[in-house]
Design a protein around this motif. Structure first.
Motif, PDB file in Angstrom:
ATOM      1  N   UNK A 158       3.763  -2.552   7.784  1.00  0.00           N
ATOM      2  CA  UNK A 158       4.445  -3.829   8.040  1.00  0.00           C
ATOM      3  C   UNK A 158       4.594  -4.704   6.798  1.00  0.00           C
ATOM      4  N   UNK A 159       3.761  -4.506   5.791  1.00  0.00           N
ATOM      5  CA  UNK A 159       3.822  -5.337   4.580  1.00  0.00           C
ATOM      6  C   UNK A 159       4.506  -4.601   3.425  1.00  0.00           C
ATOM      7  N   UNK A 160       5.364  -3.654   3.755  1.00  0.00           N
ATOM      8  CA  UNK A 160       6.014  -2.864   2.702  1.00  0.00           C
ATOM      9  C   UNK A 160       6.706  -3.776   1.687  1.00  0.00           C
ATOM     10  N   UNK A 161       6.610  -3.380   0.421  1.00  0.00           N
ATOM     11  CA  UNK A 161       7.141  -4.187  -0.671  1.00  0.00           C
ATOM     12  C   UNK A 161       8.378  -3.579  -1.329  1.00  0.00           C
ATOM     13  N   UNK A 162       8.555  -2.276  -1.192  1.00  0.00           N
ATOM     14  CA  UNK A 162       9.604  -1.615  -1.970  1.00  0.00           C
ATOM     15  C   UNK A 162      11.025  -2.124  -1.709  1.00  0.00           C
ATOM     16  N   UNK A 163      11.377  -2.596  -0.462  1.00  0.00           N
ATOM     17  CA  UNK A 163      12.769  -3.036  -0.280  1.00  0.00           C
ATOM     18  C   UNK A 163      13.163  -4.225  -1.145  1.00  0.00           C
ATOM     19  N   UNK A 164      12.181  -5.001  -1.603  1.00  0.00           N
ATOM     20  CA  UNK A 164      12.483  -6.207  -2.377  1.00  0.00           C
ATOM     21  C   UNK A 164      12.332  -5.995  -3.881  1.00  0.00           C
ATOM     22  N   UNK A 165      12.051  -4.788  -4.288  1.00  0.00           N
ATOM     23  CA  UNK A 165      11.857  -4.515  -5.707  1.00  0.00           C
ATOM     24  C   UNK A 165      13.144  -4.025  -6.361  1.00  0.00           C
ATOM     25  N   UNK A 224      13.975   6.166   3.381  1.00  0.00           N
ATOM     26  CA  UNK A 224      13.109   5.000   3.559  1.00  0.00           C
ATOM     27  C   UNK A 224      11.720   5.396   4.052  1.00  0.00           C
ATOM     28  N   UNK A 225      11.642   6.439   4.885  1.00  0.00           N
ATOM     29  CA  UNK A 225      10.336   6.916   5.352  1.00  0.00           C
ATOM     30  C   UNK A 225       9.567   7.528   4.179  1.00  0.00           C
ATOM     31  N   UNK A 226      10.272   8.276   3.332  1.00  0.00           N
ATOM     32  CA  UNK A 226       9.628   8.840   2.143  1.00  0.00           C
ATOM     33  C   UNK A 226       9.079   7.734   1.263  1.00  0.00           C
ATOM     34  N   UNK A 227       9.836   6.659   1.086  1.00  0.00           N
ATOM     35  CA  UNK A 227       9.363   5.521   0.289  1.00  0.00           C
ATOM     36  C   UNK A 227       8.131   4.889   0.923  1.00  0.00           C
ATOM     37  N   UNK A 228       8.133   4.769   2.241  1.00  0.00           N
ATOM     38  CA  UNK A 228       6.954   4.223   2.931  1.00  0.00           C
ATOM     39  C   UNK A 228       5.725   5.092   2.679  1.00  0.00           C
ATOM     40  N   UNK A 229       5.898   6.402   2.726  1.00  0.00           N
ATOM     41  CA  UNK A 229       4.767   7.305   2.488  1.00  0.00           C
ATOM     42  C   UNK A 229       4.199   7.117   1.086  1.00  0.00           C
ATOM     43  N   UNK A 230       5.090   6.978   0.103  1.00  0.00           N
ATOM     44  CA  UNK A 230       4.639   6.815  -1.277  1.00  0.00           C
ATOM     45  C   UNK A 230       3.961   5.466  -1.467  1.00  0.00           C
ATOM     46  N   UNK A 231       4.531   4.411  -0.906  1.00  0.00           N
ATOM     47  CA  UNK A 231       3.896   3.102  -1.045  1.00  0.00           C
ATOM     48  C   UNK A 231       2.538   3.081  -0.346  1.00  0.00           C
ATOM     49  N   UNK A 264       0.132   4.740  -2.674  1.00  0.00           N
ATOM     50  CA  UNK A 264      -0.127   3.924  -3.861  1.00  0.00           C
ATOM     51  C   UNK A 264      -1.077   2.772  -3.560  1.00  0.00           C
ATOM     52  N   UNK A 265      -0.968   2.218  -2.377  1.00  0.00           N
ATOM     53  CA  UNK A 265      -1.814   1.070  -2.031  1.00  0.00           C
ATOM     54  C   UNK A 265      -3.189   1.475  -1.526  1.00  0.00           C
ATOM     55  N   UNK A 266      -3.371   2.750  -1.142  1.00  0.00           N
ATOM     56  CA  UNK A 266      -4.665   3.181  -0.600  1.00  0.00           C
ATOM     57  C   UNK A 266      -5.503   3.998  -1.582  1.00  0.00           C
ATOM     58  N   UNK A 267      -4.907   4.473  -2.681  1.00  0.00           N
ATOM     59  CA  UNK A 267      -5.695   5.218  -3.671  1.00  0.00           C
ATOM     60  C   UNK A 267      -6.725   4.294  -4.322  1.00  0.00           C
ATOM     61  N   UNK A 268      -7.981   4.712  -4.341  1.00  0.00           N
ATOM     62  CA  UNK A 268      -9.034   3.837  -4.870  1.00  0.00           C
ATOM     63  C   UNK A 268      -9.019   3.760  -6.392  1.00  0.00           C
ATOM     64  N   UNK A 269      -8.450   4.765  -7.050  1.00  0.00           N
ATOM     65  CA  UNK A 269      -8.366   4.750  -8.507  1.00  0.00           C
ATOM     66  C   UNK A 269      -6.899   4.786  -8.940  1.00  0.00           C
ATOM     67  N   UNK A 270      -6.130   3.884  -8.373  1.00  0.00           N
ATOM     68  CA  UNK A 270      -4.690   3.863  -8.682  1.00  0.00           C
ATOM     69  C   UNK A 270      -4.446   3.661 -10.166  1.00  0.00           C
ATOM     70  N   UNK A 271      -5.306   2.891 -10.837  1.00  0.00           N
ATOM     71  CA  UNK A 271      -5.106   2.629 -12.257  1.00  0.00           C
ATOM     72  C   UNK A 271      -5.389   3.846 -13.124  1.00  0.00           C
ATOM     73  N   UNK A 272      -6.051   4.855 -12.569  1.00  0.00           N
ATOM     74  CA  UNK A 272      -6.342   6.082 -13.302  1.00  0.00           C
ATOM     75  C   UNK A 272      -5.480   7.242 -12.813  1.00  0.00           C
ATOM     76  N   UNK A 277      14.164   5.429  -4.053  1.00  0.00           N
ATOM     77  CA  UNK A 277      13.396   4.504  -3.214  1.00  0.00           C
ATOM     78  C   UNK A 277      11.894   4.682  -3.447  1.00  0.00           C
ATOM     79  N   UNK A 278      11.460   5.927  -3.676  1.00  0.00           N
ATOM     80  CA  UNK A 278      10.042   6.166  -3.936  1.00  0.00           C
ATOM     81  C   UNK A 278       9.608   5.567  -5.277  1.00  0.00           C
ATOM     82  N   UNK A 279      10.512   5.508  -6.247  1.00  0.00           N
ATOM     83  CA  UNK A 279      10.195   4.811  -7.493  1.00  0.00           C
ATOM     84  C   UNK A 279      10.014   3.316  -7.236  1.00  0.00           C
ATOM     85  N   UNK A 280      10.848   2.762  -6.362  1.00  0.00           N
ATOM     86  CA  UNK A 280      10.653   1.366  -5.963  1.00  0.00           C
ATOM     87  C   UNK A 280       9.304   1.192  -5.268  1.00  0.00           C
ATOM     88  N   UNK A 281       8.868   2.251  -4.590  1.00  0.00           N
ATOM     89  CA  UNK A 281       7.614   2.188  -3.840  1.00  0.00           C
ATOM     90  C   UNK A 281       6.388   2.335  -4.722  1.00  0.00           C
TER      91      UNK A 281
END
Length: 556
Positions: free
Chosen positions: A18-25, A222-229, A232-240, A260-264
């Motif tokens: 529900x808080x997806x960010x990619x559509x606004x990027x 759009x579903x693929x973008x949701x999966x990627x986002x 990205x938001x749940x990986x604990x070591x996203x910065x690595x 769209x996945x790049x936006x995600x």
């Protein structure tokens, strides 16, 4: 009507985000690119490339600017192993390029792959295993924990057995793919990626690459973008972590899914030149890169000679780039529609050298990718007058009066309709010459002499009417007016000269003049003529004879 088999299929599940960010990027930079032409693309060829062809293709990819290139599956065949060894032993890999190899999560295959990589400077070791419910059920008959164990054991084995390679000076990075990621439960994809990362222990200097492939494209972009986002938001070591994409094109939306996945939040893109790959193919990197370019983003890849790239690709792979393939296809900078042709011509004429590109119907300047302007407008029976005039001007230097465009356009369209084919520029030019320049009947102009006396010009002309020689004379305020007056004494159907224009056909002392005249007959018909001559005074006279011949021919 046959009933639809719709009951056999079910909708692809959506992602609760529900808080997806990619559509606004908005995309602001290019991703890291990795070509998989030499493995994923090569395995999909009816006749895979031999070693010499793979070396040529590798050098092409380096020249384009790829810094990460998947070069093969060395444990799968001796040819792949030997190719990688040649790249290393012959020092063909630039210092800033990483070669990537593919390997299943098996000890013996990992060992064999490490042997192939001895002496390499920069290596991406790509491990994968299947994770989807269908794979677990139909292929492995295994539970989630069993699949995780396959992956973590392989990573641990690689980490241990790559130590001698690293000690010898090779930089080794790990790429892991939960194969069929998009068909795998998101929580399980996260679980296995986290487990693999736990074993590998990435650092800021040596991040792990988590490749999240759409091995088969089942969902909308759009579903693929949701999966990627979500990942990205749940990986604990996203910065690595470098989040990588690998889309296929089963639904025909691989490019859209990637963008769209790049936006995600994805950082990296795997794909092939022109989308070569299994079934409907991999992502076409050329399209995504040049899409970025058209939005003012440097793609970091050099496609300035796309014709050469296409030729090399077609020769090495024995595949053809379709005529409508974006950017690279033979017809993509071609307009058949008359209204499109007219709009292209007018907007191109107003394009300023330093202004943003703004030519109608053409989103990218063909010159930026080494394409030719010559084939932008091509003519068939559906083409308009503007396209025909454009061809005659750009290819042959004939700048026709605007009022003449309709007449020549109909002439060429009728020819294309009769021939039932597209016309080449040469055919169009020949049609113009036959219709306007080469007409020698019923009238032909022989000798012409003009003498100026003050503001008045008198002329004497030799005219042939159906082969019969006549001498005529006239008076006017110039040679053309005097000739019109003389023609009025020659027992010809009456006419009125409406317009007369002229320009040089070439530059320099040897240039010829081309003239266009428009006449109106007594019965109200307008008709153009054209004449070409080295003598600037004679060219309009020949144009006038051409117009009269055309009026006489149409009347008969």
């Amino acid at each position: 009507m046959k009933s639809s088999p719709v009951s056999k299929y079910r909708p692809f599940p959506s992602v609760n985000l529900p808080e997806r960010q990619w559509p606004n990027r908005t995309l602001e930079r290019a991703p890291t690119w990795c070509s998989v032409d030499l493995r994923d693309g090569n395995q999909a060829l009816a006749q895979p490339m031999n070693v010499a062809e793979k070396i040529e293709f590798f050098e092409l990819l380096v020249a384009i600017g790829f810094k990460e290139i998947e070069v093969g599956f060395p444990s799968a065949s001796q040819i792949e192993f030997d190719f990688i060894r040649r790249l290393i032993d012959e020092n063909r890999i630039p210092a800033d390029v990483s070669i990537q190899i593919l390997c299943q999560c098996r000890e013996d295959l990992i060992t064999r792959s490490l042997e192939a990589l001895q002496g390499a400077k920069n290596v991406i070791f790509h491990l994968y295993n299947s994770t989807s419910p269908a794979q677990r059920r139909y292929v492995f008959n295994a539970e989630r924990a069993d699949i995780v164990k396959i992956a973590t054991h392989a990573v641990a084995f690689l980490k241990e057995h790559a130590r001698p390679l690293i000690a010898a000076g090779t930089r080794v990075r790990l790429e892991y793919s939960p194969e069929s990621f998009t068909s795998t439960e998101l929580d399980f994809s996260l679980e296995i990626c986290e487990a693999v990362t736990d074993v590998w222990q990435p650092s800021a200097e040596n991040k792990i690459i988590l490749n999240l492939p759409a091995t088969v494209e089942y969902a909308t972009p759009n579903v693929h973008a949701d999966q990627i986002e979500w990942m990205c938001t749940h990986l604990t070591r996203r910065d690595l972590t470098v989040v990588s994409l690998h889309t296929h094109n089963d639904r025909g939306t691989g490019v859209a899914a990637t963008e769209l996945a790049l936006l995600a939040g994805a950082d990296r893109v795997e794909g092939t030149l022109f989308g070569n790959g299994e079934r409907t193919g991999n992502l076409d990197i050329v399209i995504v890169a040049l899409n970025l370019l058209t939005h003012g983003i440097d793609p970091g890849l050099d496609f300035s000679d796309l014709n050469h790239i296409r030729e090399t690709y077609e020769r090495c792979t024995r595949m053809d780039v379709p005529a409508r393939q974006p950017y690279a296809g033979e017809l993509v900078f071609t307009a058949f529609s008359g209204s499109h042709q007219d709009a292209i011509k007018k907007s191109w004429e107003k394009q300023q050298p330093d202004a943003p590109w703004d030519v109608l119907y053409i989103p990218l300047d063909p010159a930026d990718i080494g394409r030719s302007y010559k084939a932008i407008i091509r003519i068939n029976s559906q083409s308009g007058k503007g396209g025909v005039a454009y061809i005659l001007e750009k290819e042959f230097g004939l700048v026709l009066p605007k009022a003449m465009h309709k007449e020549i356009g109909k002439l060429v369209n009728d020819l294309a309709d009769n021939l039932k084919t597209e016309l080449t520029p040469e055919q169009i030019h020949e049609a113009f010459l036959d219709e306007y320049i080469r007409r020698a009947a019923p009238l032909a102009l022989g000798e012409f002499l003009a003498l100026a006396r003050g503001h008045e010009v008198t002329c004497q002309a030799e005219l042939f009417w159906n082969g019969e020689r006549r001498l005529i004379s006239g008076v006017g305020n110039g040679p053309v007016a005097a000739f019109v007056h003389a023609l009025g004494t020659a027992d010809l159907p009456p006419f009125k000269l409406l317009s007369y224009t002229q320009h040089s056909l070439e530059q320099g002392e040897e240039s010829r003049a081309v003239s266009y005249v428009e006449v109106k007959t007594a019965d109200g018909r307008n008709c153009f003529g054209a004449g070409i001559d080295e003598n600037i005074e004679r060219a309009p006279l020949k144009a006038l004879v051409s117009a009269l011949n055309r009026t006489l021919a149409s009347k008969s």
